[in-house]
Design an enzyme around this catalytic site. Structure first.
Site, mmCIF file in Angstrom:
data_model
loop_
_atom_site.group_PDB
_atom_site.id
_atom_site.type_symbol
_atom_site.label_atom_id
_atom_site.label_comp_id
_atom_site.label_asym_id
_atom_site.label_seq_id
_atom_site.Cartn_x
_atom_site.Cartn_y
_atom_site.Cartn_z
ATOM 1 C CE LYS A 63 -74.376 -34.614 -25.357
ATOM 2 N NZ LYS A 63 -75.935 -35.065 -24.812
ATOM 3 C CD GLU B 138 -72.580 -21.201 -15.958
ATOM 4 O OE1 GLU B 138 -72.998 -21.290 -14.930
ATOM 5 O OE2 GLU B 138 -72.218 -20.104 -16.506
ATOM 6 C CB CYS C 277 -77.943 -25.292 -11.240
ATOM 7 S SG CYS C 277 -78.354 -23.771 -11.980
ATOM 8 C CD GLU D 100 -76.944 -30.148 -8.106
ATOM 9 O OE1 GLU D 100 -76.049 -31.051 -8.504
ATOM 10 O OE2 GLU D 100 -77.140 -29.332 -8.431
HETATM 11 P P1 NAD Z 1 -75.550 -34.271 -16.608
HETATM 12 O O1 NAD Z 1 -74.056 -33.803 -16.184
HETATM 13 O O2 NAD Z 1 -75.915 -35.475 -16.512
HETATM 14 O O3 NAD Z 1 -75.638 -33.943 -18.390
HETATM 15 C C1 NAD Z 1 -75.400 -32.729 -19.073
HETATM 16 C C2 NAD Z 1 -75.089 -32.850 -20.364
HETATM 17 O O4 NAD Z 1 -73.778 -33.293 -20.442
HETATM 18 C C3 NAD Z 1 -76.171 -33.659 -21.258
HETATM 19 O O5 NAD Z 1 -76.049 -33.324 -22.546
HETATM 20 C C4 NAD Z 1 -75.277 -35.166 -21.137
HETATM 21 O O6 NAD Z 1 -75.479 -35.972 -22.253
HETATM 22 C C5 NAD Z 1 -73.993 -34.225 -21.283
HETATM 23 N N1 NAD Z 1 -72.735 -35.446 -20.520
HETATM 24 C C6 NAD Z 1 -72.674 -36.150 -19.504
HETATM 25 N N2 NAD Z 1 -71.563 -36.785 -19.298
HETATM 26 C C7 NAD Z 1 -70.654 -36.196 -20.260
HETATM 27 C C8 NAD Z 1 -69.096 -36.357 -20.326
HETATM 28 N N3 NAD Z 1 -68.556 -37.110 -19.751
HETATM 29 N N4 NAD Z 1 -68.620 -35.739 -21.532
HETATM 30 C C9 NAD Z 1 -69.355 -34.872 -22.268
HETATM 31 N N5 NAD Z 1 -70.951 -34.715 -22.040
HETATM 32 C C10 NAD Z 1 -71.211 -35.453 -20.923
HETATM 33 O O7 NAD Z 1 -76.466 -33.349 -16.197
HETATM 34 P P2 NAD Z 1 -78.150 -33.120 -15.999
HETATM 35 O O8 NAD Z 1 -78.346 -34.400 -15.208
HETATM 36 O O9 NAD Z 1 -78.478 -33.124 -17.437
HETATM 37 O O10 NAD Z 1 -78.195 -31.699 -15.393
HETATM 38 C C11 NAD Z 1 -78.360 -31.904 -13.898
HETATM 39 C C12 NAD Z 1 -77.091 -30.784 -13.472
HETATM 40 O O11 NAD Z 1 -76.712 -29.844 -14.283
HETATM 41 C C13 NAD Z 1 -77.132 -30.600 -12.052
HETATM 42 O O12 NAD Z 1 -76.028 -31.134 -11.428
HETATM 43 C C14 NAD Z 1 -77.335 -29.178 -12.043
HETATM 44 O O13 NAD Z 1 -76.930 -28.560 -10.818
HETATM 45 C C15 NAD Z 1 -76.477 -28.761 -13.195
HETATM 46 N N6 NAD Z 1 -77.200 -27.360 -13.760
HETATM 47 C C16 NAD Z 1 -76.280 -26.408 -13.499
HETATM 48 C C17 NAD Z 1 -76.679 -25.261 -14.102
HETATM 49 C C18 NAD Z 1 -75.780 -23.785 -14.035
HETATM 50 O O14 NAD Z 1 -76.135 -22.705 -14.417
HETATM 51 N N7 NAD Z 1 -74.727 -23.881 -13.205
HETATM 52 C C19 NAD Z 1 -77.931 -24.968 -14.840
HETATM 53 C C20 NAD Z 1 -78.685 -26.152 -15.157
HETATM 54 C C21 NAD Z 1 -78.240 -27.498 -14.494
#
Ligand code: NAD
Length: 510
Positions: free
Chosen positions: A187, A262, A296, A397
């Site tokens: 997804k 992650e 991230c 962040e």
């Molecule tokens: P997000 O949490 O908004 O969304 C990430 C994914 O999770 C999307 O596919 C979203 O649809 C889904 N999602 C959101 N809420 C959910 C829920 N309650 N249940 C299940 N799925 C859900 O994140 P984003 O804005 O797309 O990405 C930014 C974040 O990702 C930042 O905090 C960044 O640090 C983190 N990130 C971490 C890494 C790592 O390797 N640690 C890498 C890239 C991004």
């Protein structure tokens, strides 16, 4: 279901799939279709189908049936590795479409997207190679026994990816999940679904059996939540914010499914005064502003030795102010927009909070105007100086092109400040002193440490965080093995048969 989609450079990519991929069929979703916005223009340029809970259930059941059928799990490993390598060939064959589509969708400058995505196939080839290189181990069990281990796949794996590096994030887990014989429901972020749909098409063209990779764009709180809560999902790999990550940790733990999480970061960059000022400034800019700071591991918390703190802040501010902000489709652009209007407003709000807390604006601080792109979500690279580690801008962040600069006196204080964070993902050390580099690296509580560099990753190197940055690792054997269960097989080699109840038991059981 396909639609012509305008790539980042304005050319049309004629037929991009916009439907869900379930069991090899491209189907309409029951959810409200998702408008896809180009962050450089602020305009919607296509719409994709969205999965609702029922579609997610269909996809997971299909993945489960495919898993049980053995068409992938039981394929001889050399054949599975060959198909994964063919998938990698397909990715290389569609490279131009992939990076143009990705930049049109997430606004990352085309040079950065190319630099990342030209390495994408390596993740598949590396994990196909691990599959062939994997050896079981022989266990030195006491007594006349030959005990060895072998591994078996988990079943259905759910991958939920973030918007910032859609293909790389998906591939880091997709490659080992497929190599180890699992089936997958992917997804992608609702903000960046296009390249994941193209990956599904490339997998099919490569001959990966239908149902092995299913792709279901959809909203996080509905489709995402249904996926991680599905009883047939045996592992969830989630890349995203810390709060949804916490909810997913609970949902998977309730049924003892595995989870790799992650999550966010606030990576410290420790800059010691033996580093030339210009090297420090360029290094800090690279760490903080790549991807418009939407990574991230962005080096967003600069810890600078006080003896040259002002010089570094000044030099960094000059570098930041000279970064070319513009249309991400142009090779000359160095900084693109952030992902959405909402993100732009949130980030500008964080800058205001920092100033209210007493930080000094050393560079940037505003929305940027780009000629010809009045609706784009641009922000100037921003340096907030004279910050303390207790301010919100140092603790939370921001996920935008904003770095904070904090002075320190000596090595012990630098390490203490670096570790004083809820996060623990990446960190960087800038020093010319090799002994100090290793000494400080050994004291930093983060999953990755770079010395005199930042942002480097490789399929062979473990990646992940501690504390609120998550659990589990991507990359290397650590990740490959975590898509399997290990089983220990114990074979009796004693010349006599077991006769436990034939007399007084003298065998040891342990
Ligand atoms: P997000 O949490 O908004 O969304 C990430 C994914 O999770 C999307 O596919 C979203 O649809 C889904 N999602 C959101 N809420 C959910 C829920 N309650 N249940 C299940 N799925 C859900 O994140 P984003 O804005 O797309 O990405 C930014 C974040 O990702 C930042 O905090 C960044 O640090 C983190 N990130 C971490 C890494 C790592 O390797 N640690 C890498 C890239 C991004």
């Amino acid at each position: 279901m396909t639609a012509p989609v305008c790539a980042a450079d304005g050319d049309l990519i004629p037929a991009v799939r916009t439907g869900l991929l379930i069991g090899g069929q491209v189907v309409d979703g029951r959810g409200e279709p998702i408008p896809v916005t180009n962050p450089a223009t602020g305009e919607v340029f296509t719409t994709v189908a969205a999965a609702d809970e029922q579609d997610v259930d269909d996809a997971v059941r299909c993945a489960q049936e495919t898993f049980q059928s053995g068409v992938w799990r039981d394929l001889p490993i050399h054949d599975r590795a060959r198909l994964i390598n063919r998938f990698a060939d397909g990715i290389e064959g569609r490279m131009k479409d992939l990076y143009r589509l990705e930049t049109a969708n997430n606004g990352r400058p085309i040079t950065e997207t190319k630099a990342q995505i030209t390495r994408l196939a390596e993740w598949y080839r590396y994990n196909a190679a691990l599959l062939l290189a994997d050896r079981s181990s022989v266990i030195p069990m006491r007594g006349d026994y030959h005990t060895y281990t072998s591994r078996f796949p988990l079943g259905v794996v759910a991958i939920l990816s973030s918007f910032n590096h859609p293909m790389m994030i998906a591939s880091k887990s997709l490659a080992p999940a497929l190599a180890t014989g699992n089936t997958v429901v992917l997804k992608p972020s609702e903000q960046t679904p296009l390249t994941a749909l193209l990956l599904g098409e490339i997998a099919q063209d490569a001959g990966i059996p239908d149902g092995v990779l299913n792709v279901v764009p959809g909203l996080g709180p509905s489709a995402g939540a249904a996926l991680v809560e599905h009883p047939l999902v045996k592992k969830a790999v989630f890349t995203g914010g810390t709060e949804p990550g916490r909810a997913i940790a609970v949902a998977t733990a309730r049924r003892f499914a595995k989870a790799t999480l992650e999550l966010g970061g606030k990576s410290p960059v420790l800059i010691f005064d033996d580093t030339p000022v210009d090297v420090a400034a360029r290094g800090a800019a690279f760490g903080g502003f790549i991807g418009a700071g939407q990574t991230c591991i962005a080096g967003s918390r600069l810890l600078i030795q006080r003896s040259f703190y002002n010089d570094v802040v000044e030099a960094l501010s000059k570098v930041a102010s000279a970064i070319r902000i513009g249309d991400p489709a142009l090779e000359t652009t160095q900084l693109g927009p952030v992902i959405s209007r909402r993100a732009q407003e949130r980030i500008l709000g964080c800058i205001r909070t920092g100033l209210d807390e007493g930080a000094r604006l050393a560079a940037g601080g505003h929305a940027a105007q780009v000629p010809g792109l009045p609706g784009g979500f641009f922000i100037e690279p921003t340096v907030l100086a004279d910050v303390t580690n207790s301010m919100r801008v140092a603790r939370e962040e921001i996920f935008g092109p904003v770095v904070v600069a904090i002075p320190f006196e000596d090595e012990d204080e630098a390490v203490a400040l670096a570790n004083d964070s809820d996060f623990g993902l990446g960190s960087a050390i800038w020093t010319r002193d090799v002994a100090r580099a290793h000494r400080v690296a050994s004291r930093l509580e983060t999953g990755m440490v770079w010395v005199n560099d930042h942002h480097r990753l490789d399929p062979s190197s473990p990646w992940g965080g501690v504390r609120d940055s998550g659990v589990g690792r991507e990359g290397g054997w650590e990740s490959f093995n975590d898509f399997t269960h290990v089983r220990a097989v114990t074979v009796r080699t004693a010349p006599d048969d077991v006769d436990w109840y034939g007399g007084i038991a003298t065998d040891r059981l342990n």
